[in-house]
Design a protein around this motif. Structure first.
Motif, mmCIF file in Angstrom:
data_model
loop_
_atom_site.group_PDB
_atom_site.id
_atom_site.type_symbol
_atom_site.label_atom_id
_atom_site.label_comp_id
_atom_site.label_asym_id
_atom_site.label_seq_id
_atom_site.Cartn_x
_atom_site.Cartn_y
_atom_site.Cartn_z
ATOM 1 N N THR A 201 41.013 36.981 42.581
ATOM 2 C CA THR A 201 40.490 38.128 41.860
ATOM 3 C C THR A 201 40.565 39.370 42.726
ATOM 4 O O THR A 201 40.614 39.297 43.941
ATOM 5 N N ARG B 51 47.398 44.093 47.744
ATOM 6 C CA ARG B 51 47.555 43.951 46.300
ATOM 7 C C ARG B 51 46.718 44.936 45.491
ATOM 8 O O ARG B 51 46.991 45.195 44.330
ATOM 9 N N LEU C 287 45.670 47.968 40.872
ATOM 10 C CA LEU C 287 46.658 46.983 41.313
ATOM 11 C C LEU C 287 47.914 47.674 41.826
ATOM 12 O O LEU C 287 48.342 48.678 41.278
ATOM 13 N N THR D 296 43.213 40.497 29.269
ATOM 14 C CA THR D 296 41.756 40.490 29.376
ATOM 15 C C THR D 296 41.329 40.882 30.793
ATOM 16 O O THR D 296 40.171 40.734 31.151
ATOM 17 N N PRO E 108 41.712 45.278 35.805
ATOM 18 C CA PRO E 108 42.712 45.923 36.686
ATOM 19 C C PRO E 108 44.122 45.910 36.089
ATOM 20 O O PRO E 108 44.861 46.893 36.229
ATOM 21 N N LYS F 71 36.001 33.151 29.228
ATOM 22 C CA LYS F 71 34.710 33.438 28.598
ATOM 23 C C LYS F 71 34.918 34.191 27.280
ATOM 24 O O LYS F 71 35.767 35.071 27.185
ATOM 25 N N PRO G 238 37.444 37.454 23.334
ATOM 26 C CA PRO G 238 37.521 37.178 24.775
ATOM 27 C C PRO G 238 36.871 38.311 25.567
ATOM 28 O O PRO G 238 36.936 39.472 25.160
ATOM 29 N N LEU G 239 36.275 37.952 26.705
ATOM 30 C CA LEU G 239 35.681 38.953 27.582
ATOM 31 C C LEU G 239 36.726 39.481 28.559
ATOM 32 O O LEU G 239 37.606 38.748 28.983
ATOM 33 N N MET G 240 36.588 40.722 28.935
ATOM 34 C CA MET G 240 37.418 41.259 30.008
ATOM 35 C C MET G 240 36.904 40.701 31.338
ATOM 36 O O MET G 240 35.729 40.366 31.466
ATOM 37 N N ASN G 241 37.789 40.585 32.311
ATOM 38 C CA ASN G 241 37.375 40.123 33.633
ATOM 39 C C ASN G 241 37.967 41.043 34.695
ATOM 40 O O ASN G 241 38.713 41.974 34.379
ATOM 41 N N GLN G 242 37.629 40.782 35.943
ATOM 42 C CA GLN G 242 38.117 41.636 37.039
ATOM 43 C C GLN G 242 39.297 41.002 37.770
ATOM 44 O O GLN G 242 39.683 41.462 38.831
ATOM 45 N N ASP G 243 39.829 39.887 37.217
ATOM 46 C CA ASP G 243 40.945 39.227 37.887
ATOM 47 C C ASP G 243 42.156 40.142 37.919
ATOM 48 O O ASP G 243 42.434 40.849 36.962
ATOM 49 N N GLY G 244 42.859 40.088 39.018
ATOM 50 C CA GLY G 244 44.105 40.834 39.077
ATOM 51 C C GLY G 244 45.137 40.002 39.793
ATOM 52 O O GLY G 244 44.916 39.566 40.911
ATOM 53 N N THR G 245 46.241 39.723 39.130
ATOM 54 C CA THR G 245 47.279 38.939 39.785
ATOM 55 C C THR G 245 48.384 39.875 40.238
ATOM 56 O O THR G 245 48.375 41.053 39.916
ATOM 57 N N ASP G 246 49.314 39.339 40.975
ATOM 58 C CA ASP G 246 50.474 40.132 41.367
ATOM 59 C C ASP G 246 51.223 40.566 40.120
ATOM 60 O O ASP G 246 51.527 39.746 39.269
#
Lengths: 415, 120
Positions: free
Chosen positions: A199, A249, A256, A396, A399, B2, B111-119
């Motif tokens: 995250t 990142r 991001l 969802t 960022p 979630k 769906p809920l928003m989340n703070q995950d961020g992937t490449d």
């Protein structure tokens, strides 16, 4: 020993102590509770009273007492309720001498991991139980890492243990013919924990457990136990190489930064060196598998001095290989990016059309995000903008949404 | 992942139900809540007071205007929510479909928003 030193030390003991108790008394579920109690007692006593000479022995003694107290009160309750014979193993009510139960010669960590990642458990339960029984984390720590209430996490753990108990799984390694398949499940659980930890949460939270770091710690432990397994090595390398990019990142404001624009000076060079060494060594000798190929791709990105210097033809070849080994739409999506970098955006866009027809990724924000990127490369700016906007609506992740909205805004007409 | 399951209903219809019908609704809710608690999927949930207790607030040119009652007159009102964490969107829909209000009115699965961020 500093408090964090004690905590790390304690957590490393968790699977050893649990293994010793399971061997002596059986009943994984009750033993696991007793180990948590002992860890808790140690975390209170050791910092003030000092670490005992034999930490594992101390923990085993305390956990055994707790287990026996537990059984005594259960037995008393049962005597009140029925006259049924005790279900206790013989001798269970005799408190052990402090040196009677010793950590087993062999490491029980693998046995515990196989049990926690048993295919009959739900993925959420597998993750939670692994972090508690093998990782030595408390329920509260696991709950906060997954951003759910503690009661919810406690329920997942107790349900997992009930189901292990109900299915009467023995405390032993799976039979050799099942070992390979079961190890794949263990590795998948560790990878899920790792990704759960990827995250970009802004703001340092010192008390929140870093799940990606936790997954790396667990993968290291499995690698120590099975150094010859190519996929275990591949997974550890993949985690190290992916995690190495984490400092670059996100910007300080949480935005991001895509791979091509990351400040490579901020990548963790020590982790990259370790990951590259692991994957190079294992590719020479072990049978090839999907984690190794993904690690090899991550290594090629990590070794490029600049984004322009990336060896895309080699990465493309590896994606071809990965699609044969482990075909899935996410692989095809990344394959399309590599193809576009080698043969041009139109070739990548054609490959994306197979995903539109496939249906499994249809409507997924990542498909639209990649399409936007390839359309932008192809200078079809209006279509690129529409794809970015669609992706921004569908993600969802806050960022990712910010990133996609700003990509779309950059392509607004008339600017 | 979630999800928030938004519950919509109509008070006046609930009031007009027989005691048996209402008891059935409460019973169904209890059953589902117990099941979601046991499965470790339930994260939370709340019921909202009657829509007549609503105050609507708007600020225009820095001046707040507060009015009684909901923003829009509608037969179905937002009455409460459930928060679940489940493996698939299909599972979230399945939970919503079993919630009694879905039989009479509607549930929304978001769906809920989340703070995950992937490449990227």
């Amino acid at each position: 020993m500093a408090a964090t030193g004690i905590e790390d030390h304690l957590r490393e003991q968790a699977p050893r102590v649990l293994g010793a108790l399971c061997r002596k008394y059986g009943r994984f579920d009750a033993a696991e509770d007793a180990v948590q109690e002992a860890l808790l007692a140690a975390s209170v006593q050791w910092p003030t009273q000092g670490v005992p000479a034999n930490p594992a022995g101390w923990l085993i003694t305390v956990a055994s007492r707790h287990l026996i107290d537990q059984w005594r009160s259960e037995q008393a309750r049962r005597r009140r309720e029925t006259t049924a014979a005790s279900l206790l193993p013989p001798g269970a009510l005799v408190a052990p001498a402090s040196d009677e139960v010793q950590p087993a010669e062999q490491d029980d960590t693998l046995t515990i991991l196989f049990l926690c990642c048993h295919p009959s458990l739900s993925p959420a339960s597998q993750l939670a139980l692994t972090l508690r029984a093998v990782g030595g984390l408390t329920t509260a720590q696991i709950a906060s890492a997954f951003l759910v209430p503690e009661a919810t996490m406690a329920q997942r753990i107790s349900r997992a243990k009930q189901s292990i108990r109900a299915s009467g799984l023995p405390f032993q390694l799976p039979p050799p013919e099942e070992r390979e398949e079961r190890l794949r499940v263990v590795l998948h659980v560790l990878y899920l924990i790792f990704n759960e930890g990827s995250t970009a949460t802004s703001g340092p939270d010192l008390h929140r457990v870093e799940l990606s770091g936790e997954a790396i710690r667990l993968a290291r432990a499995v690698h120590r136990l099975l150094p010859e397994d190519g996929e275990v090595t591949g997974l550890l390398a993949l985690m190290l190489l992916t995690d190495a990019r984490r400092p670059a990142r996100t910007r300080p404001d949480g935005a991001l930064v895509p791979l091509a624009e990351q400040d490579r000076a901020r990548w963790n060079r020590a982790q990259i060196a370790e990951g590259v060494a692991l994957i190079s060594e294992t590719l020479k000798r072990a049978p090839l598998g999907p984690y190794q190929v993904q690690a090899a791709i991550a290594a090629l990105h990590a070794e490029a001095q600049t984004a322009e210097a990336t060896d895309w033809p080699q990465i493309l070849a590896l994606y071809h290989l990965l699609e044969r080994l482990s075909p899935n739409p996410m692989v095809t999506l990344n394959h399309a990016v590599a193809l576009a970098m080698v043969e041009g955006p139109r070739a990548g866009l054609v490959l994306l059309e197979t995903l539109d027809r496939d249906g499994r990724l249809a409507g997924h924000h990542r498909l639209e995000a990649v399409r936007g990127h390839l359309l932008e490369m192809a200078s079809d700016l209006a279509a690129a903008r529409a794809s970015y906007q669609l992706a921004a609506r569908r993600t969802t992740s806050v960022p990712e949404q910010r990133y996609l909205e700003s990509r779309a805004a950059r392509l607004a007409p008339g600017e | 992942v979630k999800y928030m399951l938004l519950i919509y209903n109509n008070r006046s219809i609930i009031e007009a139900m027989s005691d048996e019908e209402r008891a059935k609704i409460f019973g169904d809710v209890d059953t589902i809540m117990q099941e979601l608690t046991a499965s470790g999927e339930l994260i939370g949930g709340e019921a909202l007071a009657d829509v007549t207790q609503t105050r609507t607030v708007r600020v225009r040119d820095g001046v707040p205007a507060v009015t009684d009652g909901p923003f829009a007159e509608s037969k179905e009102q937002f009455a409460g929510y459930l928060m679940v964490d489940c493996e698939t969107p299909e599972r979230a829909v399945e939970i919503a479909a079993r919630w009694p209000d879905a039989r009479y009115w509607a549930m929304e699965v978001r769906p809920l928003m989340n703070q995950d961020g992937t490449d990227m």
